[in-house]
Design an enzyme around this catalytic site. Structure first.
Site, mmCIF file in Angstrom:
data_model
loop_
_atom_site.group_PDB
_atom_site.id
_atom_site.type_symbol
_atom_site.label_atom_id
_atom_site.label_comp_id
_atom_site.label_asym_id
_atom_site.label_seq_id
_atom_site.Cartn_x
_atom_site.Cartn_y
_atom_site.Cartn_z
ATOM 1 N N TYR A 148 10.895 7.938 74.623
ATOM 2 C CA TYR A 148 11.391 9.124 73.922
ATOM 3 C C TYR A 148 10.291 9.855 73.166
ATOM 4 O O TYR A 148 9.389 9.234 72.626
ATOM 5 C CB TYR A 148 12.478 8.725 72.918
ATOM 6 C CG TYR A 148 13.862 9.069 73.414
ATOM 7 C CD1 TYR A 148 14.316 10.381 73.362
ATOM 8 C CD2 TYR A 148 14.690 8.108 73.937
ATOM 9 C CE1 TYR A 148 15.573 10.712 73.836
ATOM 10 C CE2 TYR A 148 15.954 8.429 74.406
ATOM 11 C CZ TYR A 148 16.391 9.732 74.351
ATOM 12 O OH TYR A 148 17.625 10.060 74.810
ATOM 13 N N ASP A 191 13.019 2.459 65.543
ATOM 14 C CA ASP A 191 11.696 2.915 65.978
ATOM 15 C C ASP A 191 10.652 2.932 64.863
ATOM 16 O O ASP A 191 9.481 2.640 65.106
ATOM 17 C CB ASP A 191 11.802 4.311 66.597
ATOM 18 C CG ASP A 191 12.451 4.275 67.974
ATOM 19 O OD1 ASP A 191 12.477 3.198 68.592
ATOM 20 O OD2 ASP A 191 12.915 5.334 68.437
HETATM 21 CU CU LIG Z 1 19.082 10.180 73.859
#
Ligand SMILES: [Cu+2]
Ligand SMILES: *[C@@H]1O[C@H](CO)[C@@H](O)[C@H](O)[C@H]1NC(C)=O
Ligand SMILES: *[C@@H]1O[C@H](CO)[C@@H](O)[C@H](O)[C@H]1NC(C)=O
Ligand SMILES: *[C@@H]1O[C@H](CO)[C@@H](O)[C@H](O)[C@H]1NC(C)=O
Ligand SMILES: *[C@@H]1O[C@H](CO)[C@@H](O)[C@H](O)[C@H]1NC(C)=O
Length: 686
Positions: A413, A325
């Protein structure tokens, strides 16, 4: 009449100084690049005559900080202001990754001090612009339109995103990425819950063309009902019974001061920076030793270096879901504005950050860092003296801490990244995960139907929450009371049936005990630890500084949950890229260019430039300027409670004084409220 004149000048002078201090705090050599500096970087790179190809797209611009000895020798801000200001730039032009160092000390006369071309595998972070453009390519693509038609969907029903394709043994000269899509129709905000399963595009991100297309199979689309996470879409809370709202009251105001990027609070002083790849950067954190009346450095620089998230589904649409990320998308770029009184409490102060867009222009991200004092009702230390001549006595000190917070939302996320400073001298680093799972559509509606391995948990009808890991790796350049430190393993060794005798020579009835084996790590190989292997206290000490009774001053690394290591095979491609995830702890000698644990070019990286590769040199780490790399790891087996949005789970670690102070550093703190001179900032030393 002289006196009035003098008075007028004096007042004028004082006011002018105050305004100057407010509007432009003294610069610090580690301050992130300002919009003016970023603009100067852009014009210099665009004007650089040795790069003829156009367009030039900017993928990373960040501070190239001055050499560490220079930063450390300029302890006052005025002196530090004379250090050169330089930017490091990665830009793409003509199919190549160009690296520039640009001097912006004088923003009216910026200049390129060096230019190079990256020669090796891997690419810089995606830009937001190219992700948006690549995501829209499918719209004009006839086979994709046919796939939608077959499923009874309109173009406006879907949205697509760019998924990094990882690396699977083939070094690509092109910047390729996968594109996968979600159904955005149906009245729910939660499109991640409704994947267009089976359809994958391979796109050339540079040329913006579709290279390959696959519609493997149709699956039932999970229904929209029950997927929304917006307030008011999910029924009344807790049968009407809700926790009473609380407030934070600080009658004397905040106990901390922010001067430019320097934060001062209680016995702490540190610098808060921002980087488009790392997000928050904490620098030069020093703790005040009240007994010695000294500021003592603990951390030179700390930041999240990578978040590696491999999914555990080997199927065609999923095997490549092995995200980095920070290196592929950028944590700073993904930082979101914090919501007052929700993301951070009412007593928080906020800071902004600047990154650059693909065109190199500065983009302001407002309120992406918050700073606040936290008192959660916990106790810093206490004792009740129940016996003795003046009993009963009770002394209690509340635990007030200072938190620096950023939230990054990388696609589905949400990571809350906290740095918490404690008056006891600890720095606690906490990462909290929330947001939305990556979900796979399936025809299954009940667990009883499942005969094969679905690589996840059936968390709703037609919906699999796919197994995956999160590895959040921190770069922590520790400077425990000075730059030269050593790494000590104090392994706890059980002793059995030793037939020992007490010092007096008398036999002891005990049949076992444990003791501590003290080992200094000489080289990098000895600095690698899987903390699940054997119980040990991991210490970072300054061997040249000792307490009065002779212990080396140090800090202890305390893992606090989330200590998973990778279970992938060493020869599996994603594991080769993130080979450092087999150990939570690595220690390396300081090297300014070793910042990114997954390598400078993490996108499609091969593992040739990661922490494990650097450490193969097995350099000396004893009594050196050393860097701790710590990985918080979680195996995530999704459950139904993670749907439609996940309640927060956290992992953390703490760096806590260990023989650093002569005694409990909080002994001089005052109890709150009962002293007429009390500042009511509980932790402040007396
Ligand atoms: Cu997770
Ligand atoms: C900065 O550069 C400008 C343009 O070349 C020049 O006029 C100015 O004197 C420089 N400032 C300093 C402090 O050197
Ligand atoms: C899932 O169900 C749909 C509709 O019944 C069917 O067309 C499709 O073939 C099924 N997909 C798989 C992979 O079994
Ligand atoms: C610093 O690290 C880089 C990358 O590992 C390496 O190429 C370079 O030689 C190192 N420099 C020193 C002084 O060790
Ligand atoms: C409060 O501060 C004053 C002035 O510094 C001092 O004279 C006095 O003794 C202090 N009182 C207490 C209870 O500490």
């Amino acid at each position: 009449m002289y006196p009035p004149l003098v008075l007028v000048i004096a007042i004028f002078f004082a006011v002018a100084t105050a305004i100057a201090a407010l509007s432009s705090p003294l610069p610090h050599p580690l301050d992130p690049l300002s919009p003016t500096e970023l603009t100067a970087v852009r014009s210099t790179v665009l004007a650089f005559s040795l790069v003829a190809s156009r367009p030039i797209s900017f993928h990373y611009v960040g501070l190239d900080e001055p050499e560490k000895p220079d930063v450390l020798s300029h302890t006052n801000a005025a002196a530090a202001a004379i250090l050169p200001r330089r930017a490091f730039v990665i830009a793409r032009a003509g199919g190549l990754s160009h690296e520039f160092y640009v001097d912006v000390t004088n923003t009216s006369a910026p200049r390129v001090v060096s230019h190079g071309i990256h020669d090796g595998p891997g690419f810089p972070m995606f830009t937001t612009e190219e992700q948006v453009a690549a995501g829209q390519l499918s719209r004009e693509y006839p086979p994709f339109r046919e796939s939608l038609q077959r499923r009874g969907l309109a173009l406006t029903d879907v949205g697509c995103g760019v998924f990094s394709m990882g690396w699977f043994g083939k070094n690509e000269a092109r910047r390729l990425a996968k594109v996968q899509c979600f159904i955005v129709a149906g009245g729910t905000a939660n499109y991640y819950a409704r994947p267009l399963e089976g359809v994958t595009l391979l796109v050339d991100v540079k040329k913006l063309v579709i290279v390959a297309y696959r519609d493997r199979a149709a699956y039932s689309v999970p229904k929209a009902k029950g997927t929304d996470y917006r307030a008011g879409k999910a029924g009344p809370p807790f049968n009407g019974a809700v926790p009473a709202p609380g407030v934070v009251v600080q009658p004397e105001g905040k106990g901390f001061h922010i001067d430019g990027h320097i934060v001062r609070w209680a016995n702490w002083e540190f610098h808060v920076g921002f980087d488009m790849r790392a997000g928050t950067v904490i620098s030069m954190a020093s703790v005040h030793d009240a007994d010695a009346d000294l500021w003592r450095r603990v951390l030179y620089r700390g930041f999240a270096s990578e978040i590696f998230v491999p999914y555990m589904d080997p199927e065609e649409e999923w095997y490549f879901h092995t995200f980095m990320d920070a290196g592929e998308y950028g944590l700073g770029v993904s930082a979101v504005p914090l919501q007052p009184e929700a993301d951070c409490p009412a007593n928080a102060a906020y800071m902004d950050g600047y990154y650059v867009d693909a065109d190199g222009k500065p983009v302001k991200s407002e309120n992406i860092i918050c700073v606040f004092e936290r008192y959660a009702g916990d106790i810093a230390w206490r004792h009740t003296g129940v016996a003795g001549p003046i009993a009963p006595i009770t002394e209690v000190r509340p635990d007030v801490t200072l938190v620096v917070r950023m939230v990054v939302t990388v696609g589905n996320y949400d990571y809350t990244l906290d740095w918490e400073f404690k008056t006891v001298g600890s720095i606690k680093t906490v990462v909290s995960l929330s947001g939305i799972l990556e979900m796979k559509a399936t025809n299954y509606t009940h667990v009883d139907q499942i005969r094969d391995d679905i690589h996840g948990t059936l968390i709703a009808e037609n919906t699999v929450g796919v197994y995956h890991d999160h590895f959040i790796t921190y770069h922590l350049d520790l400077d425990i009371d000075g730059t030269k430190n050593s790494f000590i393993k104090n392994t706890i060794i059980p002793k059995r049936n030793t037939g020992v005798r007490a010092t007096s020579g008398a036999p002891t009835p005990r049949r076992s005990y444990w003791t501590v084996l003290y080992e200094v790590a000489e080289t990098e190989a000895e600095g690698q630890v899987n903390i699940n292997d054997a119980p040990a206290d991991l210490l970072f000490v300054n061997p040249s500084k000792k307490t009065k009774v002779g212990n080396e001053v140090g800090y202890r690394l305390i893992p606090a949950g989330a200590t998973a290591t990778s279970l992938l095979a060493n020869n599996d491609y994603p594991q080769r890229r993130a080979s450092y995830t087999k150990k939570q702890v690595w220690v390396t000698p300081y090297n300014k260019s070793e910042k990114w644990v997954s390598g400078l070019y993490a996108e499609q990286s091969t593992g040739d430039d990661n922490l494990a590769a650097w450490s193969k040199r097995n350099r000396r780490i004893k009594d050196e300027d050393i860097v701790l790399w710590y990985t918080v790891g979680l195996h995530h087996v999704p459950c139904q409670e993670d749907f439609p949005v996940m309640p927060t789970i956290s992992g953390a670690f703490e760096l806590r004084p260990f023989n650093f102070f002569e005694r409990n550093p909080l002994i001089r703190t005052r109890p709150p409220g009962n002293s007429p001179n009390c500042s009511c900032s509980f932790g402040r030393s007396g």
